[in-house]
Design a protein around this motif. Structure first.
Motif: not given
Lengths: 601, 367
Positions: A52-61, A70-76
């Motif tokens: 839940t704290l990682k960036v996924n490919i689909a999130d890049l939109f 992709v895979g870097s930390l985020t609280t987004f």
């Protein structure tokens, strides 16, 4: 001599103790169980949280994450889920919907199941035997059975898929959309599905409750109404509470019903929203949803523990209650029987009739256009793009997959269950045994959907994504509680001396298991194999996340067809329901076990 | 303290006859035990008198009130029969405290609050359970639960008290203690007691009259000592008494000489009208009447000896058959030691071989 004994005692070396420990098979079984299950309990939770704290490919939109690695930390994901303009749509509304739906479903299930249980155990109702068999059908059938029937029955040309349903075809009545899709029907259908569960629990208590308790009050001049109010109700109250919580928890994690009956009006609950996140590739938010579902599930069951564990818990009250005088209903015993027959046939028989009929109509809901095309036509694809069911390769491969999956899960869960049962009963009372017992039961408390999500994360972490092995793994763990329960029960009934008698004449461990222990408790052990098998055959919510786009099972194929291929979906539905009923009947005949007699849920 | 009358009471479950044409007259202030092996219909009989079970046929009267009559259709509900009922498993309400359990019946009778309080207090003191007043049944031991159940049953001062094997769930020591208290309670309370048990010792020690049943049929209805010494048939003789009565097949010659186990003996009936007419009978000899004594005319061997301190049971081997004998005091015979025996007393029973009913009772003199 005595001196020597005293002296050697404290000197017993660690190495000897370790050797003693590992030469006993039960210790090794317990150790392996604790390590493996412990891993599959803690690891998925860790994975869920970290994902839940990682960036996924689909999130890049998302503009906020644009350009991130992709895979870097985020609280987004957490922010978007709980504290953004979308949090209402993504989280609070589905949560509110799920809670309201589950509350209504529990109330319906308790009232309906409770009243039937009371009628059957305490009154001179007609056709009791028939009802006690037929009433639990909906609980044995897959959870979406009544939901799909509901659509077949109430659908009309003005709403939903704009086709005609049974009621419309026969009478021309068009019900408003609110009654056919959305909260109300979801709650009713879930209530009807879980009513047998409530009936089994409450009926069990009423049956076990000593009739003398009520007779004692009669002799002390209490009226019928007062007896029910002051004696019967308070005694079954903890059981009622517990039933309520279990149904509530099951409804919260129900997926098939809201998925099929949610409709286009945007009625979404936690599970369907979770599925949507995953399908869209928004794993972060999907996993947050799964975490919340696990928390809710455990919280509800924690409350349940407190309710059933309190000072005034009487669910175990038993006594000789052979001689009981039934309440005389008079004319009402007939009226109640007729009403029950109507409701029971609506929930138990009509779905099958409806699936059969719908699968044979050329134009959905128009019974003047009957055809067997959708079953037997081998030729060029029908208008829905499929061959007749018997010639459709998708069905056969799904059937094979379901069978392979269920068999593997049953074999693994059943065998491990027996071993755990053996080891736990051998080391009864020890801390290790308690831990293994609890860990083996834990998967039962996990919402299926959330468990699916957790294993989705495991799959991608271990490179098992979209493989059959992953499905087998999750299935075997999910149904282990069935098997370990029956394994422990079987072993506890068996006195240890039976095995010791063989041990003395030096029979090796594997032979003791195969030649002595298994044959004696055969039927209980076999039910430990068969319950996972039947449950696996009808499971949708556990596998829907894991199998989508890769391995089709009968149930996930149905979910997929339900939208596009009306007649074929009905045919497939009938096939699944009949298969499940037939297997359960066979199992019941062979061993006396049945889904409805399992640990529940 | 009313009397209870059962006339031609029959109860059938489907095809099974639980109680068959039972006639019973229970006097005021009696302590009746319904005795018999399990499944003999004793509990069903009790439940029918209490109104928890509806008879198929017959009439039941309590006091001067007909509470059930199959012909006129009268069936008074158990609540209106003015009775108390003590259940085998106590049937204490698990969600109520001891106080609430005892007070419940009084509340239903619309007693005043202070009266209820006083009566509950009285019962608590009588049964010595004051300190448990706030506890729930699950927090009490078996004996304490038993006392609470008695208190609850007695609180409304019922005229008739029914008890269904109330002591069977207690351990041996507590059981004998409660027996003493029940007997005391009976004389103190002035009520009529009807008590179901399968324990013949309990029936013997408690009852003023025993009603012995088998397979739904009344076998004998008499005071305990009469049942013991003058059993109506072989079943009764066999059921009552421990160790059980010796039954020995005998051939009758000459009208009064009996031949059995290689012994010849002359039988003299206590009542001359009960002379033996059959040629084949069964003798019933209680173990205490088959004594071991020096100079006894019967030569036998000791098969095994079971001393219990106060008395000793000896299995005597006689013509390849075993006969029980009870001797006062502790003796220990060696295995197969030769001994001499005799038959004493004037309560030797003679049963008909076919009908099993007792045809005579009297003295048996070994020749």
């Amino acid at each position: 001599m005595a001196e020597m004994v005293i002296n050697t005692r404290p000197k017993r070396k660690l190495i000897y103790r370790v050797r003693d420990f590992v030469t006993k098979p039960e210790n090794i079984i317990l150790l392996v169980t604790v390590v493996v299950l412990g891993f599959f309990t803690i690891y998925p939770v860790v994975l869920l949280v970290s994902n839940t704290l990682k960036v996924n490919i689909a999130d890049l939109f998302y503009p906020e994450l644009f350009g991130k690695k992709v895979g870097s930390l985020t609280t987004f994901h957490w922010r978007r889920m709980l504290f953004s303009d979308m949090s209402a749509t993504y989280f609070w509304v589905p949560l509110k919907n799920a809670v309201v739906m589950s509350l209504l479903a529990s109330i319906i299930a308790i009232i309906f199941g409770g009243v039937v249980a009371f009628l059957i155990t305490r009154t001179d109702l007609k056709f009791k035997k028939f009802f006690s068999t037929v009433f639990i059908f909906p609980y044995i059938m897959p959870s979406w059975t009544i939901a799909t029937f509901w659509i077949n029955f109430f659908q009309n040309p003005k709403i939903g898929n704009y086709q005609s349903g049974m009621l419309y075809y026969l009478t021309g009545i068009t019900l408003p959309e609110k009654f056919v899709y959305g909260l109300v029907p979801c709650a009713i259908v879930l209530g009807l599905h879980y009513a047998p569960f409530a009936y089994i629990l409450i009926g069990g208590i009423l049956r076990n409750m000593d009739a003398n308790l009520e007779e004692a009050a009669t002799i002390l001049k209490a009226s019928r109404a007062k007896i029910i109010r002051k004696i019967t109700l308070p005694i079954v109250l903890p059981a009622l509470m517990s039933t309520f919580l279990l149904v509530f928890s099951s409804s919260m994690s129900a997926y098939a019903v809201p998925q099929f009956l949610g409709g286009t009006g945007g009625f979404r609950v936690l599970t369907t929203t979770l599925k949507q996140f995953i399908t869209n590739g928004w794993y972060g938010q999907g996993y947050i949803m799964a975490i919340f579902m696990i928390i809710f599930g455990l919280a509800i069951l924690g409350i349940n523990q407190r309710v059933t564990g309190s000072r005034k818990n009487f669910t175990t009250v038993t006594g000789k209650s052979g001689q009981i005088s039934y309440i005389k209903l008079g004319v009402w015993k007939w009226i109640a029987a007729v009403i029950l027959i109507i409701v029971c046939s609506f929930c138990s028989f009509m779905p099958l009739v409806s699936f059969a009929l719908e699968s044979c109509t050329m134009i959905p809901g128009d019974y003047s256009t009957l055809t067997l095309k959708f079953w037997i036509d081998p030729g060029y694809p029908l208008q829905n793009g499929l061959h007749g069911l018997f010639h459709e390769t998708q069905v056969w491969s799904a059937f094979r997959n379901s069978l392979v999956l269920s068999l593997s899960c049953a074999l693994i869960a059943g065998t491990v269950g027996i071993l755990i049962g053996y080891a736990v009963s051998k080391r009864r009372g020890s801390r290790l045994a308690k831990l293994a017992d609890n860990l083996a039961f834990l998967p039962y408390l996990m919402p299926s959907m959330a468990m699916g999500a957790a294993f989705l994360a495991i799959g991608s972490a271990m490179g098992l994504s979209k493989t059959m092995a992953l499905l087998v793994l999750v299935g075997a763990i999910k149904y282990l509680p069935f098997a370990s329960r029956s394994g422990i029960n079987a072993m506890l009934q068996l006195s240890g001396e039976i095995e010791e008698a063989a041990l003395i004449v030096n029979v090796p461990w594997y032979k003791r298991m195969l030649k002595i222990i298994f044959p004696i408790q055969k039927s209980t052990f076999i039910s430990g194999y068969l319950l996972p098998f039947t449950s696996c055959m009808r499971e949708l919510s556990l596998f829907t996340l894991l199998s989508s786009g890769s391995i089709y099972l009968m149930t996930t194929l149905l979910e997929y067809w339900q939208i596009w291929c009306y007649q074929s979906a009905n045919a497939l539905n009938l096939l699944i329901v009949v298969t499940v009923l037939a297997i359960n009947l066979l199992v019941n005949k062979l061993t006396g076990a049945s889904i409805d007699k399992g640990v529940g849920g | 303290m009313p009397e209870i009358r059962l006339e031609h009471v029959t109860k059938r479950f489907e095809k099974f006859v639980a109680v068959d044409d039972l006639n019973l007259h229970i006097d005021e202030h009696d302590f009746i035990t319904l005795l018999g092996p399990s499944g003999c219909g004793k509990t069903t009989t009790l439940r029918m008198i209490a109104g928890l079970e509806t008879p198929t046929e017959g009439r039941i009267t309590i006091g001067d009130k007909v509470v059930f009559d199959a012909q006129t259709g009268i069936n008074v509900s158990p609540a209106k029969r003015d009775i108390g009922f003590l259940f085998q498993n106590y049937a204490l309400w698990p969600h109520m405290t001891v106080y609430q359990n005892i007070a419940f019946g009084l509340e239903n009778l619309k007693w005043k609050k202070e009266d209820i309080k006083a009566r509950v207090q009285e019962m608590l003191e009588m049964l010595r359970i004051e300190e448990f007043v706030g506890r729930y049944p699950a927090e009490l031991s078996g004996g304490q639960q038993q006392r609470v159940a008695i208190a609850r049953t007695l609180a409304p001062k019922p005229q008739v008290l029914f008890m269904d094997e109330p002591l069977s769930n207690l351990d041996a020591k507590l059981r004998s203690e409660m027996r003493t208290e029940l007997k005391r309670l009976h004389s103190d309370s002035n009520s009529t007691f009807v008590y179901v048990t399968h324990d013949q010792l309990e029936a013997m020690t408690l009852a003023t009259k025993i009603c012995l049943m088998e397979k739904g049929v009344l076998q004998q209805y008499d005071p305990p000592l009469t049942v013991y010494s003058q059993p109506a048939n072989r079943f009764v003789a066999d059921f009552v008494g421990n160790p059980t009565m010796n039954f020995i097949d005998a051939r009758v010659t000459d009208g009064c000489v009996m031949e059995f186990l290689g012994i010849k003996a002359r039988f003299t009936p206590n009542d001359a009208s009960e002379a033996i007419k059959a040629s084949e009978v069964v003798l019933g000899i209680r173990p205490e009447f088959f004594t071991i004594c020096e100079g006894g005319k019967i030569k036998a061997t000791a098969y095994s000896t079971l001393p219990s301190g106060m008395e000793t049971t000896v299995k005597v081997k006689l013509a390849d058959e075993l006969v029980s004998s009870v001797v006062f005091g502790a003796i220990d015979y060696a295995v197969d030691q030769p001994i001499c025996c005799d038959i004493i007393g004037n309560q030797i029973c003679v049963f008909d071989k076919e009908t099993t009913s007792r045809v005579s009772i009297g003295k048996l003199e070994v020749l």
